[in-house]
Write an enzyme that holds these catalytic residues in place. Structure first.
Site, PDB file in Angstrom:
ATOM      1  N   CYS A   1       0.818  -1.230   0.000  1.00  0.00           N
ATOM      2  CA  CYS A   1       0.000   0.000   0.000  1.00  0.00           C
ATOM      3  C   CYS A   1       0.841   1.265   0.000  1.00  0.00           C
ATOM      4  CB  CYS A   1      -0.927   0.025   1.210  1.00  0.00           C
ATOM      5  SG  CYS A   1      -2.277  -1.137   1.044  1.00  0.00           S
TER       6      CYS A   1
HETATM    7  N1  CO8 Z   1     -20.142  -9.514   7.854  1.00  0.00           N
HETATM    8  C1  CO8 Z   1     -20.623  -9.702   9.090  1.00  0.00           C
HETATM    9  N2  CO8 Z   1     -19.834  -9.938  10.142  1.00  0.00           N
HETATM   10  C2  CO8 Z   1     -18.497  -9.973   9.953  1.00  0.00           C
HETATM   11  C3  CO8 Z   1     -17.922  -9.792   8.668  1.00  0.00           C
HETATM   12  C4  CO8 Z   1     -18.797  -9.542   7.596  1.00  0.00           C
HETATM   13  N3  CO8 Z   1     -18.346  -9.355   6.348  1.00  0.00           N
HETATM   14  N4  CO8 Z   1     -16.582  -9.876   8.782  1.00  0.00           N
HETATM   15  C5  CO8 Z   1     -16.309 -10.136  10.065  1.00  0.00           C
HETATM   16  N5  CO8 Z   1     -17.468 -10.197  10.787  1.00  0.00           N
HETATM   17  C6  CO8 Z   1     -17.613 -10.459  12.208  1.00  0.00           C
HETATM   18  C7  CO8 Z   1     -16.426 -11.212  12.773  1.00  0.00           C
HETATM   19  O1  CO8 Z   1     -16.604 -12.608  12.626  1.00  0.00           O
HETATM   20  C8  CO8 Z   1     -16.443 -10.772  14.219  1.00  0.00           C
HETATM   21  O2  CO8 Z   1     -17.396 -11.525  14.921  1.00  0.00           O
HETATM   22  P1  CO8 Z   1     -17.110 -11.968  16.447  1.00  0.00           P
HETATM   23  O3  CO8 Z   1     -16.971 -10.683  17.207  1.00  0.00           O
HETATM   24  O4  CO8 Z   1     -18.328 -12.785  16.793  1.00  0.00           O
HETATM   25  O5  CO8 Z   1     -15.821 -12.749  16.400  1.00  0.00           O
HETATM   26  C9  CO8 Z   1     -16.921  -9.354  14.158  1.00  0.00           C
HETATM   27  O6  CO8 Z   1     -17.628  -9.229  12.920  1.00  0.00           O
HETATM   28  C10 CO8 Z   1     -15.792  -8.346  14.197  1.00  0.00           C
HETATM   29  O7  CO8 Z   1     -14.780  -8.756  13.248  1.00  0.00           O
HETATM   30  P2  CO8 Z   1     -13.390  -8.045  13.127  1.00  0.00           P
HETATM   31  O8  CO8 Z   1     -12.780  -7.934  14.484  1.00  0.00           O
HETATM   32  O9  CO8 Z   1     -12.581  -8.698  12.050  1.00  0.00           O
HETATM   33  O10 CO8 Z   1     -13.865  -6.609  12.591  1.00  0.00           O
HETATM   34  P3  CO8 Z   1     -13.154  -5.220  12.714  1.00  0.00           P
HETATM   35  O11 CO8 Z   1     -14.039  -4.319  13.445  1.00  0.00           O
HETATM   36  O12 CO8 Z   1     -11.736  -5.343  13.143  1.00  0.00           O
HETATM   37  O13 CO8 Z   1     -13.152  -4.735  11.187  1.00  0.00           O
HETATM   38  C11 CO8 Z   1     -11.564  -4.545   9.354  1.00  0.00           C
HETATM   39  C12 CO8 Z   1     -12.463  -5.478  10.182  1.00  0.00           C
HETATM   40  C13 CO8 Z   1     -12.472  -3.565   8.627  1.00  0.00           C
HETATM   41  C14 CO8 Z   1     -10.791  -5.385   8.361  1.00  0.00           C
HETATM   42  C15 CO8 Z   1     -10.608  -3.761  10.273  1.00  0.00           C
HETATM   43  O14 CO8 Z   1      -9.961  -4.625  11.145  1.00  0.00           O
HETATM   44  C16 CO8 Z   1      -9.562  -2.980   9.499  1.00  0.00           C
HETATM   45  O15 CO8 Z   1      -9.844  -2.144   8.677  1.00  0.00           O
HETATM   46  N6  CO8 Z   1      -8.265  -3.224   9.802  1.00  0.00           N
HETATM   47  C17 CO8 Z   1      -7.153  -2.536   9.166  1.00  0.00           C
HETATM   48  C18 CO8 Z   1      -7.022  -3.024   7.776  1.00  0.00           C
HETATM   49  C19 CO8 Z   1      -5.910  -2.379   7.016  1.00  0.00           C
HETATM   50  O16 CO8 Z   1      -5.653  -1.209   7.085  1.00  0.00           O
HETATM   51  N7  CO8 Z   1      -5.244  -3.157   6.232  1.00  0.00           N
HETATM   52  C20 CO8 Z   1      -4.257  -2.646   5.367  1.00  0.00           C
HETATM   53  C21 CO8 Z   1      -3.921  -3.760   4.509  1.00  0.00           C
HETATM   54  S1  CO8 Z   1      -3.785  -3.383   2.895  1.00  0.00           S
HETATM   55  C22 CO8 Z   1      -2.147  -3.375   2.358  1.00  0.00           C
HETATM   56  O17 CO8 Z   1      -1.217  -3.122   3.050  1.00  0.00           O
HETATM   57  C23 CO8 Z   1      -1.908  -3.695   0.916  1.00  0.00           C
HETATM   58  C24 CO8 Z   1      -1.944  -5.118   0.667  1.00  0.00           C
HETATM   59  C25 CO8 Z   1      -1.840  -5.373  -0.790  1.00  0.00           C
HETATM   60  C26 CO8 Z   1      -3.152  -5.317  -1.533  1.00  0.00           C
HETATM   61  C27 CO8 Z   1      -3.497  -6.630  -2.112  1.00  0.00           C
HETATM   62  C28 CO8 Z   1      -4.784  -6.588  -2.883  1.00  0.00           C
HETATM   63  C29 CO8 Z   1      -5.756  -7.654  -2.545  1.00  0.00           C
END
Ligand code: CO8
Length: 372
Positions: A156
């Site tokens: 990224c």
């Molecule tokens: N629908 C419903 N429920 C869901 C879903 C969904 N789609 N997904 C997860 N849940 C549930 C989970 O199971 C969990 O349930 P429980 O509490 O019962 O265990 C609950 O919702 C909460 O899940 P999370 O803790 O995973 O949710 P978050 O609040 O943490 O949100 C995010 C998830 C949005 C992914 C968040 O953690 C986030 O944004 N993190 C930072 C991400 C980031 O910045 N990443 C950068 C990476 S990108 C990069 O560097 C480049 C890579 C190269 C690109 C490659 C291209 C593909």
């Protein structure tokens, strides 16, 4: 010494987009089929059932409403869940080169330059269509540019690392006029069958023209300072690579696509980025009050809200920290450049801002700019 400036930016936006509702309908159909096909193993506790995704969750957890993709049909087909992109003949340009070319032409037009006036093309992106010949060299050829070109990858943070490389080469004299192009086909590397991440990414391409400030033909943003940093983490990972065939494990393994521990990334990257920007401002003699705008990496709205507040020491006012992720999702290296391209025209001469991207590695890159 030559002072580099950004004199043009361009964005290529794919024609097709997917709303959260459309994405969730496709995912849930896939999950139902999976659960039906594995009913016996699920009942025996041998296979985990796939729970449904939710559009409300996606919006609330990320701020994303839509994403653009190069192929919608394949992504939304529950029997496929991947884009369908035709392979290119050896004598045809790559898909990434075509996307990058469109963005590059827009950036050149804004700078008032022709392709032949470019002598450095950097294709800075998270994934490249093939190891060689480089996508950057294809773009160089398609533009009629001279000099040299190369591909680079810092996930990224690729675009800001690319801007630093180009700015340093212009300062040092090894290049005169550069294009940093970031075509991102994230849809080809996202695991659309994984509920935790299927909503995160989109496709786009951006381009930035960098040239000596005193040669700018139109408006310009002086590149006052750049800073890049990396710090190892395996929380964002992709194990696919050229050695895959030699492992004799050619099955459809989950770790061959984007994987992350999103919660950990969220928690660890926030302090890293906030401290990075604060340190960069400090060493340039800038204070938070000097900053008119923050163009941040576009991964998550809550993350950007936090970084904006930490850097400015207060809640950013409307427009001070523009987000584009609601329309584009996370477009990896291109996100902060889209935000800059679409939200910088109104800055007055002397006003300052920070372009900052961050992501896998971990990596973080910041560019301090001043409207001339
Ligand atoms: N629908 C419903 N429920 C869901 C879903 C969904 N789609 N997904 C997860 N849940 C549930 C989970 O199971 C969990 O349930 P429980 O509490 O019962 O265990 C609950 O919702 C909460 O899940 P999370 O803790 O995973 O949710 P978050 O609040 O943490 O949100 C995010 C998830 C949005 C992914 C968040 O953690 C986030 O944004 N993190 C930072 C991400 C980031 O910045 N990443 C950068 C990476 S990108 C990069 O560097 C480049 C890579 C190269 C690109 C490659 C291209 C593909």
């Amino acid at each position: 010494m030559t002072h580099p400036a950004i004199t043009g930016t361009g964005v290529f936006t794919p024609a097709q987009s997917i709303s959260n509702d459309e994405l969730v309908v496709a995912f849930n159909a896939y999950a139902d089929r999976f659960n039906d096909a594995h009913a016996a193993e699920i009942a025996a506790g041998e296979v985990e059932p796939k729970p449904h995704s939710s559009a409300d969750f996606i919006l609330q957890a990320s701020g994303i409403e839509h994403r653009y993709v190069m192929d919608k049909e394949g992504v939304l087909d529950p029997d496929r869940m991947y884009p369908r992109l035709d392979p290119r003949r050896d004598d045809a340009p790559s898909i990434m080169a075509e996307m990058g070319l469109d963005a590059a032409k827009k950036a050149l037009e804004q700078a008032g330059r022709d392709g032949e006036e470019i002598d450095l093309v950097i294709c800075a992106a998270s994934n490249h269509e093939r190891p060689y010949p480089a996508v950057a060299i294809e773009i160089q050829q398609l533009l009629g540019a001279g000099g040299f070109a190369f591909d680079m990858n810092v996930a990224c943070s690729s675009a800001t690392f690319g801007i630093q490389a180009a700015a340093d080469m212009i300062r040092g004299g090894s290049a005169r006029r550069a294009l940093v192009v970031s075509p991102e086909i994230c849809s080809g590397h996202l695991e659309w069958r994984d509920r935790d991440c299927h909503f995160i990414f989109g496709d786009v391409a951006t381009a930035v023209v960098i040239e000596p400030a005193d040669e700018a033909k139109g408006t310009r943003f002086d590149v006052v300072s750049t800073r890049c940093a990396t710090q190892y983490s395996n929380n964002i990972r992709n194990n696919h690579g050229f050695l895959r065939p030699v492992h004799d494990q050619m099955e459809d393994r989950r770790d061959m696509r984007f994987m992350q521990n999103g919660r950990k990334v969220f928690k660890e990257v926030l302090p890293l980025v906030s401290a990075h920007i604060a340190g960069h401002l400090d060493s340039a003699g800038w204070s938070a009050d000097d900053i008119k705008r923050l163009w941040l990496h576009q991964a998550n709205k809550a993350m950007n809200d936090f970084i904006g507040k930490k850097v400015l020491g207060r809640t950013p006012e409307d427009g001070e920290q523009p987000n584009i992720l609601q329309d584009y999702a996370n477009t990896s290296s291109a996100g902060s450049i889209i935000a800059f391209s679409q939200n910088s025209d109104d800055l007055a001469p002397g006003e300052r801002g920070v372009i900052c991207s961050f992501g896998a590695g971990y990596s973080v890159g910041s560019v301090l700019v001043e409207r001339a």
